[in-house]
Design an enzyme around this catalytic site. Structure first.
Site: not given
Length: 357
Positions: A30-31, A124, A152, A207, A270-272
């Site tokens: 996705s990103f 990340k 970011g 994060k 958010s996946r996490n």
């Protein structure tokens, strides 16, 4: 309610007013797809490399990434390829959006084709067992190549939808920072520069731990006070750990630190966060990962960071409580309880020296 969108308020990029950089994104998640689409929209000659030839063909034919971003139409000029040499040879910038467990393997594979290209990590995470950051891997495998990291508060679906966002490109090279800003900066996507590579990278990796904690806590319908406490104490943990590794704690007050932390801890996109919510709802780790269908870097990061924190004697109660919940069967409410135990008296610890009680 108006139907007006942010994209209706900005002028489109005039392609002939920009130098068309040759950009490749490695990884069709996705990103990676969001960044490739953004570079294409900015007038760059952009390729996205995907291992699966069938998936690459589908993107070229339909202009949709059906697996990761099925609801968003991609720029028709974006070209998907599965030939790695074609993707990286004679390009200006190579963005690497590969999960941390495969990052080194892919960087090794492209090394024969790299000459003067800048390599920029979009990942990340932290490599298992070695505790290497992605910038470390680039330096080890491609020692003469200019490099950087991009991090970011960048939820892919919001970027593709054209919602205003910002990010940070960190590099020791001013030329790399400028090139990435040139490729990605637009009226709806601001790209800020930094030279604190490890600080920016740490913010992006750490994060993910706290997004899992927040998702887990949200499954218990916690209040706003508790959410605020988790986020601010998470920031304290992040900065404490980062300082031990030589990063600038002030980096964590920027987009790649508190900005990314806030976005990831407060968004069901958010996946996490989704992994944490599933775990808090009673699913096993395997069930949560299977339901997500994508990589959630935070699980590996918890293991790596907890191990290193013990070695460095860094006080990280949230990370430790998460490890106990996920890997040792402790109840999820231990996350909240960990915040209430005796520990450091001070609030902003890199301003007021801390004391343990």
């Amino acid at each position: 309610m108006t139907d007006l969108k942010f994209t209706d308020l900005v002028e489109p990029v005039v392609i002939d007013k920009k130098t068309a950089l040759r950009v490749t994104v490695l990884g069709g998640g996705s990103f990676g797809t969001a960044m490739a689409n953004l570079a294409t929209r900015n007038g760059c000659n952009t390729m996205i490399w995907i291992r699966d030839q069938k998936m690459a063909d589908e993107i070229n034919q339909t202009h949709f990434n059906q697996r990761y971003l099925p609801d968003f139409n991609l720029e028709p000029e974006l070209k998907a390829v599965s030939d790695l040499e074609l993707a990286v040879r004679d390009r200006d910038i190579i963005f690497v959006a590969i999960p941390s467990h495969s990052f080194r393997e892919v960087v090794k594979q492209i090394s024969p084709y790299i000459t003067a290209q800048a390599i920029v990590s979009l990942t990340k995470g932290i490599e298992a067992n070695t505790f290497s950051f992605m910038s470390d891997i680039i330096r080890e495998e491609l020692p003469e190549v200019p490099y950087g990291v991009l991090s970011g508060p960048n939820l892919a679906k919001e970027i593709v939808a054209g919602m205003p966002s910002g990010t940070v490109i960190a590099s020791d090279s001013e030329l790399v920072r400028y090139a990435v800003q040139h490729a990605l900066h637009s009226a709806l996507f601001r790209v800020f520069g930094s030279d604190d590579v490890h600080g920016v990278e740490l913010g992006g990796a750490l994060k993910n731990i706290y997004a899992i904690a927040m998702g887990m806590a949200a499954a218990y319908n916690i209040g706003e006070n508790t959410k605020s406490m988790i986020i601010t104490r998470a920031l304290a943990e992040m900065s404490r750990f980062a300082v031990k590794l030589g990063a600038n704690p002030l980096t964590f007050l920027g987009l790649s630190g508190v900005g990314d932390l806030f976005a990831t801890c407060n968004s069901p996109l958010s996946r996490n966060y989704q992994i944490g919510y599933a775990l808090g709802s009673g699913k096993t780790l395997d069930q949560a990962i299977k339901a997500l269908g994508q990589t959630a870097e935070g699980i590996n990061t918890i293991v790596q960071v907890r191990t290193r924190a013990i070695e460095l004697d860094v006080y990280m109660p949230i990370t430790n409580a998460l490890y106990e919940v996920i890997f040792e069967g402790a109840p999820p409410l231990n996350i909240a309880l960990a915040l209430m135990k005796n520990g450091h008296r001070s609030d902003v610890e890199f301003v007021l020296p801390h004391h343990q009680v």
